[in-house]
Design a protein around this motif. Structure first.
Motif, short mmCIF file in Angstrom:
data_model
loop_
_atom_site.label_atom_id
_atom_site.label_comp_id
_atom_site.label_asym_id
_atom_site.label_seq_id
_atom_site.Cartn_x
_atom_site.Cartn_y
_atom_site.Cartn_z
N THR A 31 -3.22 7.21 -29.79
CA THR A 31 -4.58 6.74 -29.18
C THR A 31 -4.96 7.51 -28.04
O THR A 31 -5.99 8.09 -27.64
N ALA A 32 -3.69 7.56 -26.91
CA ALA A 32 -3.85 8.51 -25.87
C ALA A 32 -4.25 9.73 -26.15
O ALA A 32 -5.22 10.43 -25.63
N LYS A 47 -6.09 10.98 -28.59
CA LYS A 47 -7.34 10.97 -29.04
C LYS A 47 -8.45 10.99 -27.70
O LYS A 47 -9.42 11.41 -27.67
N ARG A 48 -8.03 9.85 -27.10
CA ARG A 48 -8.72 10.01 -25.87
C ARG A 48 -8.70 10.79 -24.90
O ARG A 48 -9.43 11.28 -24.17
N MET A 49 -7.58 11.64 -24.93
CA MET A 49 -7.38 12.72 -23.91
C MET A 49 -8.14 13.81 -24.50
O MET A 49 -8.95 14.56 -23.63
N SER A 50 -8.47 13.99 -25.97
CA SER A 50 -9.28 15.07 -26.38
C SER A 50 -10.77 14.78 -26.18
O SER A 50 -11.47 15.92 -25.88
N ASP A 51 -10.85 13.53 -26.30
CA ASP A 51 -12.35 13.26 -26.13
C ASP A 51 -12.92 13.58 -24.67
O ASP A 51 -13.82 13.89 -24.26
N THR A 52 -11.95 13.03 -23.73
CA THR A 52 -12.33 13.26 -22.02
C THR A 52 -12.38 14.63 -21.84
O THR A 52 -13.09 15.20 -21.39
N GLU A 106 0.55 4.24 -29.53
CA GLU A 106 -0.20 4.29 -28.32
C GLU A 106 -0.40 5.76 -27.81
O GLU A 106 -1.53 6.26 -27.16
#
Length: 105
Positions: free
Chosen positions: A8-9, A11-16, A5
Motif C-alpha cells: 500500500t505504501a 502504491k501511495r508513494m508512486s501516486d505522490t 502495508e
C-alpha cells in the motif's frame, strides 16, 4: 510495516511522486523537477528491497539499516544531485556514503 502495508505504501508513494512531477513541470524549474527522479529512484529501491522481504521503511540512517541499491543507481542519483545542488554531494557506489564533492564547501 508488514508486507501488505508496504504494498500500500509503495502504491501511495508512486501516486505522490507522479503528482509531484506533474506539479513541478507546471512550475518550470528544471532542478526542482529532478526531485521527482530522486523520488522515483527511491521508490524503485524500495520495491526491490520489498521483493527481497526487506522492510524498506526501516532502512535509513536512524536505524542503521541500509537500503540496498543496485550499483548503477548511485550514478543516476548523483546525476540528479549534480543538477539540483551543483555537485554539493556525491553518493559512492560501493558504500552508499555521501562525501563532499571536490571543490565544494
Amino acid at each position: 510495516m508488514d508486507a501488505t502495508e508496504r504494498e500500500t505504501a509503495l502504491k501511495r508513494m508512486s501516486d505522490t511522486a507522479d503528482a509531484f512531477y506533474r506539479d513541478a513541470v507546471s512550475i518550470g524549474n528544471h532542478p526542482f523537477i529532478e526531485f521527482a527522479g530522486l523520488m522515483n529512484e527511491y521508490i524503485l529501491a524500495c520495491r526491490r528491497a520489498h521483493a527481497e522481504g526487506i522492510d524498506f521503511t526501516q532502512c535509513n540512517r536512524h536505524t542503521g539499516n541500509p537500503l540496498p541499491l543496485h550499483p548503477t543507481m548511485s550514478d543516476y542519483i548523483n546525476e540528479k544531485l549534480e543538477c539540483i545542488f551543483s555537485g554539493a554531494k556525491i553518493l559512492q557506489a560501493d558504500s552508499g556514503e555521501q562525501t563532499e564533492a571536490a571543490g565544494s564547501h
